[in-house]
Design a protein around this motif. Sequence first.
Motif, mmCIF file in Angstrom:
data_model
loop_
_atom_site.group_PDB
_atom_site.id
_atom_site.type_symbol
_atom_site.label_atom_id
_atom_site.label_comp_id
_atom_site.label_asym_id
_atom_site.label_seq_id
_atom_site.Cartn_x
_atom_site.Cartn_y
_atom_site.Cartn_z
ATOM 1 N N TYR A 125 -1.649 49.150 -8.517
ATOM 2 C CA TYR A 125 -1.875 47.883 -7.826
ATOM 3 C C TYR A 125 -3.094 48.014 -6.918
ATOM 4 C CZ TYR A 125 -0.215 43.299 -6.271
ATOM 5 O OH TYR A 125 -0.068 41.949 -6.047
ATOM 6 N N LEU A 126 -4.127 47.215 -7.179
ATOM 7 C CA LEU A 126 -5.349 47.250 -6.380
ATOM 8 C C LEU A 126 -5.109 46.809 -4.941
ATOM 9 C CD1 LEU A 126 -8.001 45.763 -8.845
ATOM 10 C CD2 LEU A 126 -7.959 48.094 -7.943
ATOM 11 N N ASP A 127 -5.789 47.471 -4.015
ATOM 12 C CA ASP A 127 -5.764 47.110 -2.589
ATOM 13 C C ASP A 127 -4.359 47.148 -2.014
ATOM 14 O OD1 ASP A 127 -7.176 46.510 -0.295
ATOM 15 O OD2 ASP A 127 -7.000 44.343 -0.548
ATOM 16 N N PHE A 128 -3.498 47.970 -2.591
ATOM 17 C CA PHE A 128 -2.099 47.997 -2.170
ATOM 18 C C PHE A 128 -1.948 48.399 -0.710
ATOM 19 C CE2 PHE A 128 1.840 50.245 -1.328
ATOM 20 C CZ PHE A 128 2.791 49.349 -1.787
ATOM 21 N N PHE A 154 13.179 48.466 6.029
ATOM 22 C CA PHE A 154 12.456 48.731 4.783
ATOM 23 C C PHE A 154 12.658 47.563 3.816
ATOM 24 C CE2 PHE A 154 12.089 51.934 1.053
ATOM 25 C CZ PHE A 154 10.719 51.790 1.013
ATOM 26 N N LYS A 155 13.883 47.080 3.746
ATOM 27 C CA LYS A 155 14.220 45.986 2.830
ATOM 28 C C LYS A 155 13.522 44.696 3.239
ATOM 29 C CE LYS A 155 18.211 43.788 0.618
ATOM 30 N NZ LYS A 155 19.689 43.764 0.552
ATOM 31 N N GLU A 156 13.433 44.438 4.548
ATOM 32 C CA GLU A 156 12.774 43.218 5.020
ATOM 33 C C GLU A 156 11.274 43.239 4.697
ATOM 34 O OE1 GLU A 156 15.668 42.091 8.814
ATOM 35 O OE2 GLU A 156 13.986 43.486 9.075
ATOM 36 N N ILE A 157 10.670 44.411 4.830
ATOM 37 C CA ILE A 157 9.243 44.528 4.487
ATOM 38 C C ILE A 157 9.046 44.242 3.007
ATOM 39 C CG2 ILE A 157 7.290 46.123 4.284
ATOM 40 C CD1 ILE A 157 8.402 47.571 6.773
ATOM 41 N N TRP A 158 9.898 44.811 2.180
ATOM 42 C CA TRP A 158 9.725 44.642 0.747
ATOM 43 C C TRP A 158 10.168 43.274 0.246
ATOM 44 C CZ3 TRP A 158 6.783 46.395 -2.891
ATOM 45 C CH2 TRP A 158 6.095 47.584 -2.664
ATOM 46 N N SER A 159 10.981 42.597 1.015
ATOM 47 C CA SER A 159 11.279 41.195 0.678
ATOM 48 C C SER A 159 10.015 40.364 0.865
ATOM 49 C CB SER A 159 12.407 40.661 1.574
ATOM 50 O OG SER A 159 13.626 41.302 1.281
ATOM 51 N N MET A 160 9.268 40.660 1.926
ATOM 52 C CA MET A 160 8.001 39.985 2.160
ATOM 53 C C MET A 160 6.991 40.365 1.079
ATOM 54 S SD MET A 160 6.261 37.953 4.187
ATOM 55 C CE MET A 160 7.146 37.946 5.764
ATOM 56 N N MET A 161 6.970 41.650 0.710
ATOM 57 C CA MET A 161 6.064 42.096 -0.346
ATOM 58 C C MET A 161 6.370 41.400 -1.666
ATOM 59 S SD MET A 161 3.679 44.417 0.412
ATOM 60 C CE MET A 161 3.417 45.347 -1.091
ATOM 61 N N GLY A 166 3.404 40.520 -7.048
ATOM 62 C CA GLY A 166 4.195 40.497 -8.276
ATOM 63 C C GLY A 166 5.072 41.716 -8.430
ATOM 64 N N ILE A 167 5.218 42.498 -7.366
ATOM 65 C CA ILE A 167 6.030 43.717 -7.410
ATOM 66 C C ILE A 167 7.455 43.391 -6.977
ATOM 67 C CG2 ILE A 167 6.209 46.113 -6.644
ATOM 68 C CD1 ILE A 167 3.274 45.866 -5.680
ATOM 69 N N LYS A 169 11.069 43.905 -5.392
ATOM 70 C CA LYS A 169 11.515 44.640 -4.213
ATOM 71 C C LYS A 169 12.142 45.977 -4.602
ATOM 72 C CE LYS A 169 15.012 42.766 -2.286
ATOM 73 N NZ LYS A 169 15.815 41.795 -1.500
ATOM 74 N N GLU A 170 12.954 45.962 -5.642
ATOM 75 C CA GLU A 170 13.665 47.166 -6.047
ATOM 76 C C GLU A 170 12.692 48.265 -6.494
ATOM 77 O OE1 GLU A 170 16.202 43.778 -5.918
ATOM 78 O OE2 GLU A 170 14.362 44.114 -7.092
ATOM 79 N N ARG A 171 11.733 47.878 -7.319
ATOM 80 C CA ARG A 171 10.784 48.879 -7.808
ATOM 81 C C ARG A 171 9.877 49.372 -6.686
ATOM 82 N NH1 ARG A 171 8.103 51.519 -11.529
ATOM 83 N NH2 ARG A 171 5.831 51.390 -11.740
ATOM 84 N N GLY A 172 9.402 48.456 -5.854
ATOM 85 C CA GLY A 172 8.522 48.845 -4.762
ATOM 86 C C GLY A 172 9.193 49.798 -3.798
ATOM 87 N N MET A 173 10.425 49.492 -3.414
ATOM 88 C CA MET A 173 11.162 50.356 -2.492
ATOM 89 C C MET A 173 11.418 51.725 -3.117
ATOM 90 S SD MET A 173 13.890 47.626 -0.873
ATOM 91 C CE MET A 173 14.687 48.834 0.188
ATOM 92 N N GLN A 174 11.735 51.737 -4.399
ATOM 93 C CA GLN A 174 12.010 52.992 -5.081
ATOM 94 C C GLN A 174 10.774 53.885 -5.103
ATOM 95 O OE1 GLN A 174 12.877 52.556 -9.248
ATOM 96 N NE2 GLN A 174 12.896 54.761 -9.616
ATOM 97 N N ILE A 175 9.616 53.316 -5.469
ATOM 98 C CA ILE A 175 8.391 54.111 -5.559
ATOM 99 C C ILE A 175 7.955 54.606 -4.186
ATOM 100 C CG2 ILE A 175 5.932 54.054 -6.147
ATOM 101 C CD1 ILE A 175 7.809 54.136 -8.556
ATOM 102 N N GLU A 176 8.002 53.726 -3.181
ATOM 103 C CA GLU A 176 7.578 54.141 -1.840
ATOM 104 C C GLU A 176 8.476 55.245 -1.310
ATOM 105 O OE1 GLU A 176 6.903 52.315 2.632
ATOM 106 O OE2 GLU A 176 6.595 50.996 0.900
ATOM 107 N N TRP A 177 9.758 55.125 -1.558
ATOM 108 C CA TRP A 177 10.703 56.140 -1.092
ATOM 109 C C TRP A 177 10.454 57.474 -1.800
ATOM 110 C CZ3 TRP A 177 13.392 58.403 2.266
ATOM 111 C CH2 TRP A 177 14.462 59.226 1.958
ATOM 112 N N GLU A 178 10.176 57.422 -3.085
ATOM 113 C CA GLU A 178 9.899 58.649 -3.838
ATOM 114 C C GLU A 178 8.627 59.322 -3.343
ATOM 115 O OE1 GLU A 178 9.807 57.417 -7.889
ATOM 116 O OE2 GLU A 178 12.001 57.362 -8.102
#
Length: 665
Positions: A125-128, A154-161, A166-167, A169-178
């Motif tokens: 994802y560009l400019d992530f 963490f969940k509130e941030i990714w709800s906004m994301m 187009g990411i 929430k579940e995938r974004g949180m999983q990758i960031e946590w990993e």
Amino acid sequence: MEIIEQIYQDLVNRNPDISIRYHRYRDQVHGVSRVKAWGYLIKLNIEYRLLKQKVSAGEDLFYKEKQLRVKESESSAVFRETPEELAERLAKYDVISFDVFDTLIFRPVSQPSDLFFFVGEELKYLDFCRIRMEMEQRARKEKYEKYGVREVTFKEIWSMMESETGITKERGMQIEWEIEKKYCFANPYMKRVVEKLRSLGKTMIITSDMYLGKDEIKKLLAHCGYGTFAHYFISCEYGKSKHDGSIYQEIKNSCKNSEKIIHIGDNKVSDKKQAEKNGIEAVWYPNVNEAGAVYRSEDMSKVGGSIYRGLVNSWLYNGMKAYSMPYEYGFIYGGIFVLGYCQWIHQYVKEHEIEKILFLSRDGDILSKVYEMLYPEEIGKWNYVYWSRIVATKMTAAYFKYDYFRRFLYHKVNQGYSLKAIFQSMELEDLLYDFLQESRHKGKTENSVLDEKTAEEVKQFLQENWKGVLAHYQTQIQMGKQYFGEILRECASVAVVDIGWAGSGAVSLDYLINEVWGMQCNVTGLVAGTNTIFNQEPDASESFLYSGKLVSYAFSQQENRDIWKKHNPNRGDNLAAEMLLASPTYSFRRFNEDGTLKFAEHEIEIDAKEVQDGIIDFVKWYLMRMQKIPKISGRDAYAPLLTVLSNEEYFRNLLRTEKVQMNLE
């Protein structure tokens, strides 16, 4: 709204220097501190608009000279009580509270948010990174507007994301946590503190301003080897923070009134001032990246520079050990240089299907050691070989005659060299007697000092006896053929690795291997840098660089011309770079008739082993923390050295260089 946008455009975007400096400052402050950013913006506009400060496109940021410590090493300034001594001091309290990030746990980057670059790369994802930071601030703003608190989960941030990208929430949180789990590691100093306190049976708790919840923090600490703690006070779960001090009251309410509590953390305001303001004693553990920032190079790519600074700072400033200046010279400035250079050599050789690598002494000593660490599967594909400018100059005198006289005579004019020393360096002691006996040299003795007139007389004499001169080197040429013939047996292509600068090491070997010894082996020279604009012969190697017979990693007329215009051998820049690759071995002097090798009796006055230890430790640390090596450009690898080159006093105190023969060693 249009008026506000126009004001922003005028104040921020019309001047590139203001824009760069403002955004960098703004990215480092959060919450109510953002008000300071507006004050900083006004200050910048006064400086650039009213006071007419002129700097080209942010050059002050990228090329700003750093003032290095010149009397002692960086780590000696922060070397503190041992972890066990700190633990004994903390053990006097009933409850010991620890901050998490930058105290118990480090990240391998100089700015915490830079870890988002790895998340963005994984998500493709560009400019992530910028978007992730923006969404976090927006989530905090909305939380404050609704509930009067800025602490978000963490969940509130990714709800906004999720709502803005187009990411999912579940995938974004999983990758960031990993990514957090992959790159976070224990502060070795604090790990020993915690281990000591645990052995004493002390109650330890966690207090952190963080969007990751208790479960994530608990898992992360366990993953880093800390085990579990008695309680976890996390700002996003309590809606209270260290920053405003409210979470400390929560800790006091949860503990018995009779219990003595102490907190330790890296932020002087949140972890110390606010703790003490709320009745909890505190120990400030200086942030390693803030402590090292004043000395670290910023003239690097965003991600590569952040990794470099983060790893250097976490090693030197954790407080475990005080290192020597030569060690730090290797670790800070040589480590990234050697790591990047070896990576580049490996890639070049692989892409061009070169059969063999020759690391020339003495620069190649540490290069070969690191190369073996990085690519152990290539044992047998490379060799560390003995070679030097002085040996090459003698053995190739028949063809490179001009260079022979230039190096042995004209580079030594008016430098206090006696005729005896000159003839000895050329291994022509027997011809000195004949020179002195000639009537035209009447008045000259073996102790006569070489000046311009005498240099011309010596040259004329040697020219007249040229066959006799060359005869002195025939045995060495034959023994050299035997030495290299064994190494290059049935080899059709070889890369000759040297630090630089004209590429004479590779060029002289190419001549001997193919023209004199007839081995029919294609030779390519790989150098770290070339002659620069400050050399008397800046174009000496250009035909070889143009054809690809010589290839440069860090700089040349073709690549990274900004360094090519800065690197000045006249002020000792070549020496500074060569000392990064210093070797404990002595300089190679000749191939002996019996097949043995002769070396110089004296060594340059620097603790080369300490320098090499620093380089090796950096490489090990880098590999341990990053697990794989991202591409390290020549520009990034060389950038830290630029800070040394602009600090003459640092280099002068580090090295005693008066005995170095720059023209031949």
